[in-house]
Scaffold this motif. Structure first.
Motif, mmCIF file in Angstrom:
data_model
loop_
_atom_site.group_PDB
_atom_site.id
_atom_site.type_symbol
_atom_site.label_atom_id
_atom_site.label_comp_id
_atom_site.label_asym_id
_atom_site.label_seq_id
_atom_site.Cartn_x
_atom_site.Cartn_y
_atom_site.Cartn_z
ATOM 1 N N VAL A 15 110.122 75.400 22.288
ATOM 2 C CA VAL A 15 111.143 75.895 21.362
ATOM 3 C C VAL A 15 112.117 74.757 21.078
ATOM 4 C CG1 VAL A 15 113.000 77.567 20.999
ATOM 5 C CG2 VAL A 15 110.963 78.233 22.284
ATOM 6 N N ILE A 16 112.365 74.484 19.805
ATOM 7 C CA ILE A 16 113.283 73.409 19.418
ATOM 8 C C ILE A 16 114.722 73.845 19.677
ATOM 9 C CG2 ILE A 16 114.123 71.993 17.494
ATOM 10 C CD1 ILE A 16 111.314 72.377 16.218
ATOM 11 N N THR A 17 115.457 73.024 20.455
ATOM 12 C CA THR A 17 116.856 73.348 20.763
ATOM 13 C C THR A 17 117.852 72.420 20.071
ATOM 14 O OG1 THR A 17 116.790 72.002 22.783
ATOM 15 C CG2 THR A 17 116.268 74.357 23.009
ATOM 16 N N ASP A 18 117.447 71.168 19.799
ATOM 17 C CA ASP A 18 118.333 70.199 19.147
ATOM 18 C C ASP A 18 117.506 69.259 18.283
ATOM 19 O OD1 ASP A 18 121.107 70.547 20.503
ATOM 20 O OD2 ASP A 18 119.711 70.444 22.194
ATOM 21 N N ILE A 19 118.073 68.837 17.152
ATOM 22 C CA ILE A 19 117.411 67.918 16.221
ATOM 23 C C ILE A 19 118.373 66.765 15.920
ATOM 24 C CG2 ILE A 19 116.412 67.653 13.901
ATOM 25 C CD1 ILE A 19 115.807 70.705 13.999
ATOM 26 N N TYR A 20 117.885 65.525 16.084
ATOM 27 C CA TYR A 20 118.704 64.337 15.846
ATOM 28 C C TYR A 20 117.964 63.328 14.963
ATOM 29 C CZ TYR A 20 121.320 65.877 19.978
ATOM 30 O OH TYR A 20 122.052 66.603 20.884
ATOM 31 N N ALA A 21 118.732 62.500 14.265
ATOM 32 C CA ALA A 21 118.181 61.313 13.600
ATOM 33 C C ALA A 21 118.420 60.167 14.567
ATOM 34 C CB ALA A 21 118.896 61.055 12.286
ATOM 35 N N LYS A 22 117.357 59.433 14.919
ATOM 36 C CA LYS A 22 117.489 58.312 15.846
ATOM 37 C C LYS A 22 117.186 57.031 15.087
ATOM 38 C CE LYS A 22 114.307 57.520 19.049
ATOM 39 N NZ LYS A 22 113.768 56.188 18.992
ATOM 40 N N HIS A 23 118.171 56.142 15.016
ATOM 41 C CA HIS A 23 117.985 54.873 14.310
ATOM 42 C C HIS A 23 116.999 53.982 15.059
ATOM 43 C CE1 HIS A 23 120.936 55.277 11.078
ATOM 44 N NE2 HIS A 23 121.605 56.023 11.926
ATOM 45 N N THR A 24 116.108 53.353 14.305
ATOM 46 C CA THR A 24 115.058 52.543 14.918
ATOM 47 C C THR A 24 115.588 51.268 15.559
ATOM 48 O OG1 THR A 24 114.595 51.499 12.783
ATOM 49 C CG2 THR A 24 113.275 53.420 13.363
ATOM 50 N N LYS A 25 116.691 50.733 15.053
ATOM 51 C CA LYS A 25 117.255 49.502 15.616
ATOM 52 C C LYS A 25 118.620 49.745 16.243
ATOM 53 C CE LYS A 25 114.702 46.540 12.493
ATOM 54 N NZ LYS A 25 114.744 45.604 11.372
ATOM 55 N N MET A 26 118.920 50.994 16.534
ATOM 56 C CA MET A 26 120.193 51.378 17.145
ATOM 57 C C MET A 26 121.390 50.945 16.306
ATOM 58 S SD MET A 26 118.919 53.087 19.527
ATOM 59 C CE MET A 26 120.316 53.603 20.491
ATOM 60 N N SER A 27 121.167 50.756 15.023
ATOM 61 C CA SER A 27 122.218 50.383 14.075
ATOM 62 C C SER A 27 122.164 51.374 12.918
ATOM 63 C CB SER A 27 121.959 48.961 13.564
ATOM 64 O OG SER A 27 122.569 48.772 12.314
ATOM 65 N N LYS A 28 123.319 51.704 12.367
ATOM 66 C CA LYS A 28 123.336 52.644 11.240
ATOM 67 C C LYS A 28 122.648 52.064 10.012
ATOM 68 C CE LYS A 28 126.723 55.591 10.728
ATOM 69 N NZ LYS A 28 128.020 56.195 10.482
ATOM 70 N N ASN A 29 122.452 50.761 9.985
ATOM 71 C CA ASN A 29 121.765 50.120 8.856
ATOM 72 C C ASN A 29 120.283 49.922 9.160
ATOM 73 O OD1 ASN A 29 124.060 49.936 7.207
ATOM 74 N ND2 ASN A 29 124.753 48.148 8.343
ATOM 75 N N SER A 30 119.655 50.958 9.677
ATOM 76 C CA SER A 30 118.222 50.905 9.969
ATOM 77 C C SER A 30 117.595 52.264 9.656
ATOM 78 C CB SER A 30 117.985 50.523 11.435
ATOM 79 O OG SER A 30 118.459 51.534 12.299
ATOM 80 N N PRO A 31 116.279 52.300 9.492
ATOM 81 C CA PRO A 31 115.605 53.580 9.258
ATOM 82 C C PRO A 31 115.790 54.521 10.450
ATOM 83 C CG PRO A 31 114.149 51.738 8.767
ATOM 84 C CD PRO A 31 115.361 51.168 9.446
ATOM 85 N N VAL A 32 115.421 55.775 10.270
ATOM 86 C CA VAL A 32 115.536 56.747 11.356
ATOM 87 C C VAL A 32 114.197 57.419 11.639
ATOM 88 C CG1 VAL A 32 117.980 57.273 10.929
ATOM 89 C CG2 VAL A 32 116.215 58.669 9.848
ATOM 90 N N THR A 33 114.100 57.898 12.864
ATOM 91 C CA THR A 33 113.026 58.805 13.251
ATOM 92 C C THR A 33 113.700 60.115 13.629
ATOM 93 O OG1 THR A 33 113.124 58.094 15.550
ATOM 94 C CG2 THR A 33 111.544 56.951 14.116
ATOM 95 N N CYS A 34 112.912 61.152 13.798
ATOM 96 C CA CYS A 34 113.470 62.444 14.213
ATOM 97 C C CYS A 34 113.204 62.631 15.699
ATOM 98 C CB CYS A 34 112.833 63.576 13.417
ATOM 99 S SG CYS A 34 113.408 65.208 13.949
ATOM 100 N N MET A 35 114.269 62.722 16.475
ATOM 101 C CA MET A 35 114.163 63.011 17.904
ATOM 102 C C MET A 35 114.600 64.452 18.129
ATOM 103 S SD MET A 35 115.942 61.159 21.196
ATOM 104 C CE MET A 35 117.429 62.129 21.332
ATOM 105 N N ILE A 36 113.828 65.188 18.916
ATOM 106 C CA ILE A 36 114.202 66.578 19.184
ATOM 107 C C ILE A 36 114.206 66.858 20.685
ATOM 108 C CG2 ILE A 36 113.367 67.448 16.964
ATOM 109 C CD1 ILE A 36 110.915 68.573 18.416
ATOM 110 N N TYR A 37 115.069 67.792 21.077
ATOM 111 C CA TYR A 37 115.041 68.370 22.414
ATOM 112 C C TYR A 37 114.377 69.732 22.283
ATOM 113 C CZ TYR A 37 118.572 64.974 24.078
ATOM 114 O OH TYR A 37 119.254 63.845 24.419
#
Length: 199
Positions: free
Chosen positions: A101-123
């Motif tokens: 069951v999905i409890t949380d949805i986040y955008a995770k930056h690929t280079k840990m910088s706001k100026n980078s693409p994102v992936t979707c990380m979920i809990y």
């Protein structure tokens, strides 16, 4: 005085809990730069245009390349800030077929910088695992990749043209063998035809 305070509270609440994370824009820096790694989303729109929201379920598939551990599914709620101190533990293949069951949805930056693409990380939480001490918690680092390689099965995924053709052929065989009647076959054919012809 009350009106500006209410407006400020609305802006803050909207900034910390955005509506939909759109994965077709995950490479667009002008879109991704507005998010931080701590921003939560109500739902994620995947590349096949299906939408998964908090409270929806997904299923664990097979570990990639027949490994004994998963590439994208990890034990617990992995904290990105603490990963260097305590590396995340990948889940073993004993969880194959589990429903999460999905409890949380986040955008995770690929280079840990706001100026980078994102992936979707979920809990998520495994509905069959014990909840004591967080034992049911699972983190999926890159939902798109996990679905792509079959570690996660999106139960809301759109059927592909190939899948629709295969299903129609299967139902035709059942009809020819007399195992389903003409009305049942015609109903399935009517449902699958728009997918097959692309309408």
């Amino acid at each position: 005085m009350k009106k500006p305070l209410i407006i400020l509270l609305l802006i803050i609440s909207n900034a910390s809990f955005a509506q939909v994370l759109e994965m077709d824009k995950a490479q667009d820096i002008s879109y991704t730069s507005q998010f931080s790694n701590t921003d939560k989303f109500e739902s994620v729109k995947l590349l096949d245009e299906s939408v998964l929201a908090i409270g929806d379920t997904i299923k664990v598939g097979e570990s990639y390349n027949e490994k004994t551990t998963f590439s994208y599914i990890y034990f617990g709620k992995v904290n990105l800030a603490k990963m260097l101190v305590s590396p995340p533990q990948p889940m073993g293949d004993l969880i194959n077929g589990s429903v999460l069951v999905i409890t949380d949805i986040y955008a995770k930056h690929t280079k840990m910088s706001k100026n980078s693409p994102v992936t979707c990380m979920i809990y998520t939480q495994d509905i069959e695992a014990p909840t004591a001490l967080g034992a049911a918690n699972r983190t999926i680092f890159d939902l798109t990749k996990a679905i792509e390689i079959g570690e996660v099965i999106n139960l809301k995924a759109s059927m592909t043209k190939e899948q629709a053709i295969a299903l129609l052929k299967e139902k035709k065989e059942l009809f020819d063998l007399g195992l389903i009647d003409e009305a049942e076959f015609q109903k399935i054919k009517d449902e699958l035809t728009p997918i097959i012809v692309g309408k």
